[in-house]
Motif scaffolding. Structure first.
Motif, short mmCIF file in Angstrom:
data_model
loop_
_atom_site.label_atom_id
_atom_site.label_comp_id
_atom_site.label_asym_id
_atom_site.label_seq_id
_atom_site.Cartn_x
_atom_site.Cartn_y
_atom_site.Cartn_z
N LEU A 40 106.37 56.56 27.27
CA LEU A 40 106.78 56.88 25.91
C LEU A 40 105.61 56.79 24.94
O LEU A 40 105.46 57.61 24.03
N ALA A 41 104.75 55.79 25.14
CA ALA A 41 103.59 55.64 24.26
C ALA A 41 102.65 56.83 24.38
O ALA A 41 102.03 57.26 23.39
N ALA A 42 102.52 57.38 25.58
CA ALA A 42 101.66 58.54 25.77
C ALA A 42 102.19 59.74 24.99
O ALA A 42 101.42 60.52 24.42
N ILE A 43 103.51 59.90 24.95
CA ILE A 43 104.09 61.00 24.17
C ILE A 43 103.74 60.84 22.70
O ILE A 43 103.35 61.81 22.03
N VAL A 44 103.87 59.61 22.18
CA VAL A 44 103.57 59.37 20.77
C VAL A 44 102.09 59.60 20.50
O VAL A 44 101.72 60.30 19.54
N ALA A 45 101.23 59.02 21.31
CA ALA A 45 99.79 59.13 21.07
C ALA A 45 99.31 60.57 21.16
O ALA A 45 98.50 61.02 20.34
N ASP A 46 99.80 61.31 22.14
CA ASP A 46 99.38 62.71 22.27
C ASP A 46 99.86 63.54 21.08
O ASP A 46 99.14 64.43 20.60
N ARG A 47 101.04 63.23 20.58
CA ARG A 47 101.53 63.95 19.40
C ARG A 47 100.69 63.59 18.17
O ARG A 47 100.41 64.47 17.34
N CYS A 48 100.25 62.35 18.06
CA CYS A 48 99.37 61.96 16.96
C CYS A 48 98.07 62.76 17.00
O CYS A 48 97.59 63.24 15.96
N LEU A 49 97.51 62.93 18.18
CA LEU A 49 96.27 63.70 18.29
C LEU A 49 96.49 65.16 17.94
O LEU A 49 95.63 65.81 17.35
N GLU A 50 97.65 65.70 18.32
CA GLU A 50 97.97 67.08 17.91
C GLU A 50 98.01 67.20 16.39
O GLU A 50 97.47 68.15 15.82
N LEU A 51 98.64 66.24 15.74
CA LEU A 51 98.73 66.29 14.29
C LEU A 51 97.36 66.13 13.64
O LEU A 51 97.08 66.73 12.59
N LEU A 52 96.49 65.33 14.25
CA LEU A 52 95.15 65.14 13.69
C LEU A 52 94.33 66.42 13.69
O LEU A 52 93.37 66.54 12.94
N ARG A 53 94.71 67.37 14.51
CA ARG A 53 94.00 68.65 14.54
C ARG A 53 94.56 69.66 13.55
O ARG A 53 93.99 70.73 13.35
N GLU A 54 95.70 69.32 12.92
CA GLU A 54 96.31 70.24 11.97
C GLU A 54 95.75 70.01 10.56
O GLU A 54 95.23 68.94 10.26
N PRO A 55 95.85 71.01 9.68
CA PRO A 55 95.35 70.84 8.31
C PRO A 55 96.06 69.68 7.61
O PRO A 55 97.29 69.57 7.67
N PRO A 56 95.30 68.78 6.96
CA PRO A 56 95.91 67.61 6.34
C PRO A 56 96.22 67.81 4.87
O PRO A 56 95.77 68.75 4.23
N ALA A 57 97.01 66.90 4.35
CA ALA A 57 97.15 66.72 2.90
C ALA A 57 96.25 65.55 2.51
O ALA A 57 96.17 64.56 3.25
N ARG A 58 95.59 65.66 1.38
CA ARG A 58 94.71 64.58 0.96
C ARG A 58 95.55 63.37 0.55
O ARG A 58 96.49 63.48 -0.23
N ALA A 59 95.19 62.21 1.11
CA ALA A 59 95.89 60.98 0.75
C ALA A 59 95.14 60.23 -0.35
O ALA A 59 95.73 59.79 -1.32
N TRP A 60 93.85 60.08 -0.19
CA TRP A 60 93.00 59.49 -1.23
C TRP A 60 91.56 59.92 -1.00
O TRP A 60 91.20 60.39 0.07
N SER A 61 90.73 59.76 -2.01
CA SER A 61 89.32 60.12 -1.93
C SER A 61 88.52 59.15 -2.79
O SER A 61 89.03 58.11 -3.22
N ALA A 62 87.27 59.50 -3.07
CA ALA A 62 86.34 58.55 -3.68
C ALA A 62 86.84 57.98 -5.00
O ALA A 62 86.77 56.78 -5.24
N GLY A 63 87.38 58.81 -5.87
CA GLY A 63 87.76 58.35 -7.19
C GLY A 63 89.22 57.94 -7.33
O GLY A 63 89.68 57.71 -8.46
N SER A 64 89.94 57.82 -6.23
CA SER A 64 91.37 57.53 -6.30
C SER A 64 91.62 56.10 -6.75
O SER A 64 90.82 55.19 -6.52
N GLY A 65 92.77 55.90 -7.38
CA GLY A 65 93.17 54.58 -7.83
C GLY A 65 94.37 54.06 -7.07
O GLY A 65 95.00 54.77 -6.29
N ILE A 66 94.69 52.79 -7.33
CA ILE A 66 95.78 52.10 -6.65
C ILE A 66 96.75 51.56 -7.70
O ILE A 66 96.34 51.04 -8.74
N ALA A 67 98.04 51.69 -7.44
CA ALA A 67 99.07 51.11 -8.29
C ALA A 67 100.22 50.66 -7.41
O ALA A 67 100.43 51.20 -6.32
#
Length: 492
Positions: A274-301
């Motif tokens: 089961l862990a292999a299914i999850v990990a392999d799916r994570c790697l597939e997602l890592l190859r897809e275009p991302p949404a930006r979560a944070w960058s250099a000037g981002s703040g925290i609240a």
């Protein structure tokens, strides 16, 4: 933004009482895989936020208060989440909340503090990416055998930012990792770690995965200490991404989701599958275009809101009878739920009532026992498991018939740049998390900073399933938490 990761071991001596199952045959007797506390910290130059996950069954409010107070001395806002492994120490996991038993209050406080300090020491400039996708074949609604085995999967990639000269720390002149990783753990086909996953923005520092599935592959009969599915997924990710990449796996809103209908066995080999299914799916997602979560000037609240939830009540309704602790049938069998008026309304942090129905259902133990006998006679293992879980749900819950005090909980929300993060207490159903949908990427965690028990949707109270039977809160409670989270995010 600076991000760091730290880890602390969580040893469990043989002979330790284990949490998660009522019918455990005895205390811990051996180790399948080690438990740990993992922490990630984010620092925007002014504010520091930390997320820590511990391989335990639940986080009670006394533990949350201790670790959060200690973190404030480090100038840090901290959320502590349980992985919800059922193969770790018993930490006082009582529906409605209870005290954390000695010595785990002190041991966990020390381990969390160590992990957070190590994460702060490890902080370096990083950008964040968010990806969401479907995960098939691992988790499904455990009360509905015909439900599709599909759950949402969130992967947050943390990437090193370039130095002033444009080079990445720890990389060779070609921009690849200097160390090699064995992607499949077999010793074959070694190649630079993260070459496909790194992209142009930087080398992968770590991944944060939100998996909304009960980590309950190992059976109640097992006395081996283990982080169960969460630990297996961590190992699988590290094997694929290499030794320089950390992996933190948090349990999402998994109140009604488990591996009950997807697992083929309940042993270490099935954990790896089961862990292999999850990990392999994570790697597939890592190859897809991302949404930006944070960058250099981002703040925290961040923000928090306290709610007082109406307790579930046992009473008499038309066509039903009250639960008899001795298992004797008092009258006619249960025909369906009986919902009555509010007797102890939930109140939010300002003291205003939260409208919603109270659970006034009565349940017949003898009828549930008869259902179990019929299922056993049929020879259908799925029917047997479901019938047994319903009976266990009634027997497991404390007596709620005279409880009038509301159950206090906290809902947490944070913004890490563009990434919205929600921390819900206890065991919210998956639909609760999916109803929290602010603009931009979001991750919703369960088991955070308190344990009111199961938080079913209002619709789920129409069915006499284990999670509803053992729940300590009235219908509408989960929806109140989701609304509070949405409001917190809107106000930040």
């Amino acid at each position: 933004m600076r991000v760091g990761h730290g880890r602390a071991d969580l040893p469990v001596p043989d002979g330790t009482p284990m949490g998660g199952y009522l019918d455990r045959p005895g205390p811990s007797a051996g180790l399948l895989d080690p438990l740990s506390v993992d922490a990630i910290t984010w620092f925007d130059g002014e504010r520091r936020f930390a997320l820590a996950t511990a391989d335990i069954i639940c986080v009670n409010e006394d533990l949350a208060h201790r670790v959060r107070s200690d973190a404030r001395s480090l100038g840090c806002e901290l959320w502590l989440a349980a992985s919800h492994t059922h193969s770790g120490p018993e930490t006082g996991c009582v529906p409605g909340g209870g005290p954390t038993p000695a010595p785990w209050l002190d041991r966990l406080t020390d381990a969390v503090g160590t992990a957070v300090r190590r994460a702060i020491e490890d902080e370096h400039r990083c950008d964040g990416e968010a990806r969401h996708g479907e995960l098939h074949g691992v988790g499904a609604d455990r009360s509905r055998p015909s439900a599709p085995a599909v759950v949402p999967l969130t992967v947050i990639a943390v990437r090193h930012r370039p130095n002033e000269d444009g080079r990445l720390v720890g990389c060779d002149e070609a921009g690849n990792n200097e160390r090699l990783a064995n992607r499949n753990g077999t010793g074959e086909n070694e190649r630079p770690a993260n070459r496909d996953e790194a992209g142009e923005d930087g080398r992968l520092a770590g991944v944060l995965v939100v998996l909304p599935v009960h980590p309950t592959v190992l059976p109640a009969a097992s006395r081996l200490v283990s982080a169960d599915l969460v630990g297996a997924v961590r190992r699988a990710l590290r094997a694929r991404l290499g030794p320089d990449v950390w992996a933190l796996v948090a349990t999402g809103a998994a109140g009604d989701i488990s591996t009950r209908h997807t697992r083929r066995s309940q042993d270490a080999a099935e954990l790896d599958r089961l862990a292999a299914i999850v990990a392999d799916r994570c790697l597939e997602l890592l190859r897809e275009p991302p949404a930006r979560a944070w960058s250099a000037g981002s703040g925290i609240a961040w923000a928090v809101r306290r709610l007082e939830l109406a307790p579930a009540r046992l009473g008499e309704g038309p066509g039903s009878v009250p639960v008899d602790p001795a298992g004797d049938r008092a009258a006619d069998p249960v025909e369906g739920p009986a919902v009555g008026p509010i007797e102890s309304p939930a109140r939010d942090w300002a003291g205003d009532p939260i409208e919603g129905p109270a659970d006034d259902r009565a349940v017949d133990l003898a009828a549930l026992a008869a259902d179990l006998r019929a299922a056993e006679a049929s020879g259908d293992p799925v029917a047997v498991r479901l019938a047994r879980s319903r009976l266990e749900g009634v027997r497991a819950r404390p007596d709620r018939s005279g409880r009038e005090d509301p159950i206090g909980v906290h809902v947490h929300a944070a913004r890490l740049g563009e990434l919205s993060v929600v921390g819900l207490p206890g065991e919210p159903f998956l639909a609760v998390a999916e109803s929290i949908a602010p603009g931009g990427p979001v991750m919703v965690l369960g088991y955070v900073n308190g344990y009111p028990g199961y938080l079913p949707t209002a619709e789920a109270y129409e069915r006499a399933e284990y999670e509803v039977l053992v729940s300590q809160v009235a219908p509408g409670s989960a929806e109140a938490l989701a609304e509070a989270a949405r409001q917190l995010l809107e106000d930040m």
